[in-house]
Scaffold this motif. Structure first.
Motif, PDB file in Angstrom:
ATOM      1  N   VAL A 220     -12.147  -6.883   9.192  1.00 39.48           N
ATOM      2  CA  VAL A 220     -10.893  -7.288   8.947  1.00 39.48           C
ATOM      3  C   VAL A 220     -10.819  -8.794   8.977  1.00 39.48           C
ATOM      4  O   VAL A 220     -10.045  -9.747   8.357  1.00 39.48           O
ATOM      5  N   LYS A 221     -11.781  -9.535   9.767  1.00 35.14           N
ATOM      6  CA  LYS A 221     -11.827 -10.818  10.240  1.00 35.14           C
ATOM      7  C   LYS A 221     -12.472 -11.431   8.889  1.00 35.14           C
ATOM      8  O   LYS A 221     -12.001 -12.417   8.563  1.00 35.14           O
TER       9      LYS A 221
ATOM     10  N   LEU B 287      -9.231 -11.715   6.444  1.00 35.07           N
ATOM     11  CA  LEU B 287      -8.431 -12.925   6.764  1.00 35.07           C
ATOM     12  C   LEU B 287      -9.106 -14.207   6.390  1.00 35.07           C
ATOM     13  O   LEU B 287      -8.282 -15.185   6.227  1.00 35.07           O
TER      14      LEU B 287
ATOM     15  N   GLY C 221      -6.560 -14.659   3.805  1.00 33.24           N
ATOM     16  CA  GLY C 221      -5.487 -14.510   4.652  1.00 33.24           C
ATOM     17  C   GLY C 221      -4.806 -12.979   4.544  1.00 33.24           C
ATOM     18  O   GLY C 221      -5.600 -11.996   4.082  1.00 33.24           O
ATOM     19  N   VAL C 222      -3.645 -13.074   5.021  1.00 37.44           N
ATOM     20  CA  VAL C 222      -3.178 -11.497   4.948  1.00 37.44           C
ATOM     21  C   VAL C 222      -2.779 -10.976   3.558  1.00 37.44           C
ATOM     22  O   VAL C 222      -3.255  -9.650   3.153  1.00 37.44           O
ATOM     23  N   ARG C 223      -2.739 -11.709   2.566  1.00 40.11           N
ATOM     24  CA  ARG C 223      -2.614 -11.236   1.345  1.00 40.11           C
ATOM     25  C   ARG C 223      -3.998 -10.517   0.859  1.00 40.11           C
ATOM     26  O   ARG C 223      -3.949  -9.787  -0.169  1.00 40.11           O
TER      27      ARG C 223
ATOM     28  N   PHE D 231      -5.752  -8.319   2.302  1.00 35.23           N
ATOM     29  CA  PHE D 231      -5.638  -6.826   2.568  1.00 35.23           C
ATOM     30  C   PHE D 231      -4.918  -6.166   1.243  1.00 35.23           C
ATOM     31  O   PHE D 231      -5.148  -4.717   1.238  1.00 35.23           O
TER      32      PHE D 231
END
Length: 302
Positions: free
Chosen positions: A245-246, A249, A253-255, A257
């Motif tokens: 997850v890190k 990001l 960034g969030v995009r 995912f």
């Protein structure tokens, strides 16, 4: 005519065999697109643009590395898909039977989702996590170190270095993805089938394929973050879910995912149609054979 996935009387062994057959066909025919999607999701050099067109990724890999590269890790996915889809169709059909309305033989959309989610968790534990780990590690290894000679070699190497934990690396992300994906895929497909059944729409091969494709679109859009996390966790070097997850990001960034969404859509629209169509056909072919065997056994016993 009622299809296999809507037939509450489909024997468990038929569900298992038909699901395994459909999984193998779907995995092999759509693997180059799965390969392309996985390549995009694995860690890459920042600032280097990644093609969004899955067919462009496939073409570039084919031109640079040949056809064999596009099927790197395919055997692991096919074996895993036989077990995964056999298990999830089996459990889904049995759970559907338990949850179905006794009068109409149908489930509400929420019960369809719950049945699919349960089947997805079982499939992740039984087959999906280790085979996805091997497939992803081989695709990652093929672009870097090229250590793994085959799926068996990758399995034994990971086992020797990390034990059972190595084969179940990314279990949390895989299970979340598998539970949600199965819930949305099976739930959407069967909701559509139940609606068509109520409207007396004939279940042709084309209708089955279209329903499976729609289910693939819904599944991809709703579960993409879990797929990205799973891929990062199961790279050749491996990473915990938190580290995966890190890294997403930090990189995008969030995009990030939703990285590979277009690529995955290209596969799931195609594979969803193939999976459910193959399952329906397999049930029709296997059911008479199974019925004949059980009838013969019953006659001999009496």
């Amino acid at each position: 005519m009622v299809s296999g996935t809507n037939d509450l009387n489909t024997p468990p062994l038929v569900s298992l065999a038909a699901g395994g057959t459909a999984g193998a066909i779907e995995a092999f025919t759509s693997y180059p697109l799965e390969f392309a999607k996985t390549r995009v999701q694995l860690r890459q050099q920042k600032g280097v643009p990644t093609p969004r067109n899955p067919f462009l990724v496939v073409t570039r890999v084919y031109q640079k590395e040949g056809i064999r590269a596009l099927y790197k890790g395919c055997a692991a996915l096919v074996v895993g898909s036989v077990a995964k889809d056999g298990v999830r169709f089996l459990f889904f059909d049995q759970i559907k039977h338990a949850f179905a309305d006794p009068e109409t033989g149908t489930l509400s959309p929420l019960r369809n989702l719950a049945a699919g989610m349960t089947a997805g968790v079982v499939a992740s534990i039984a087959a999906v996590t280790p085979t996805e780990r091997i497939k992803t590690a081989m695709i990652d290894d093929a672009r870097n170190d090229k250590i793994f000679r085959s799926g068996f070699h990758a399995t034994t190497t990971i086992w020797k270095q990390h034990g059972i934990k190595g084969l179940y690396r990314g279990f949390a992300g895989t299970t979340l993805k598998q539970a949600s994906a199965t819930a949305f895929r099976m739930g959407t497909y069967n909701t559509l089938k139940d609606f068509e059944k109520s409207k007396k729409i004939e279940q042709s091969t084309l209708v089955n394929f279209a329903n499976g494709s729609v289910a693939g679109v819904v599944t991809t859009l709703c579960t993409q973050p879990f797929d990205v996390i799973k891929t990062r966790s199961q790279s050749a070097r491996g990473a915990s879910t938190a580290e995966a997850v890190k890294s997403v990001l930090l990189d995008f960034g969030v995009r990030g995912f939703w990285k590979g969404t277009t690529l995955r859509l290209g596969r799931t629209v195609f594979s969803g149609g193939i999976l459910f169509t193959s399952y329906e056909i397999a049930v029709k072919l296997i059911n008479p054979f199974y019925s004949g065997i059980t009838h013969s056994i019953g006659a001999e016993a009496s």
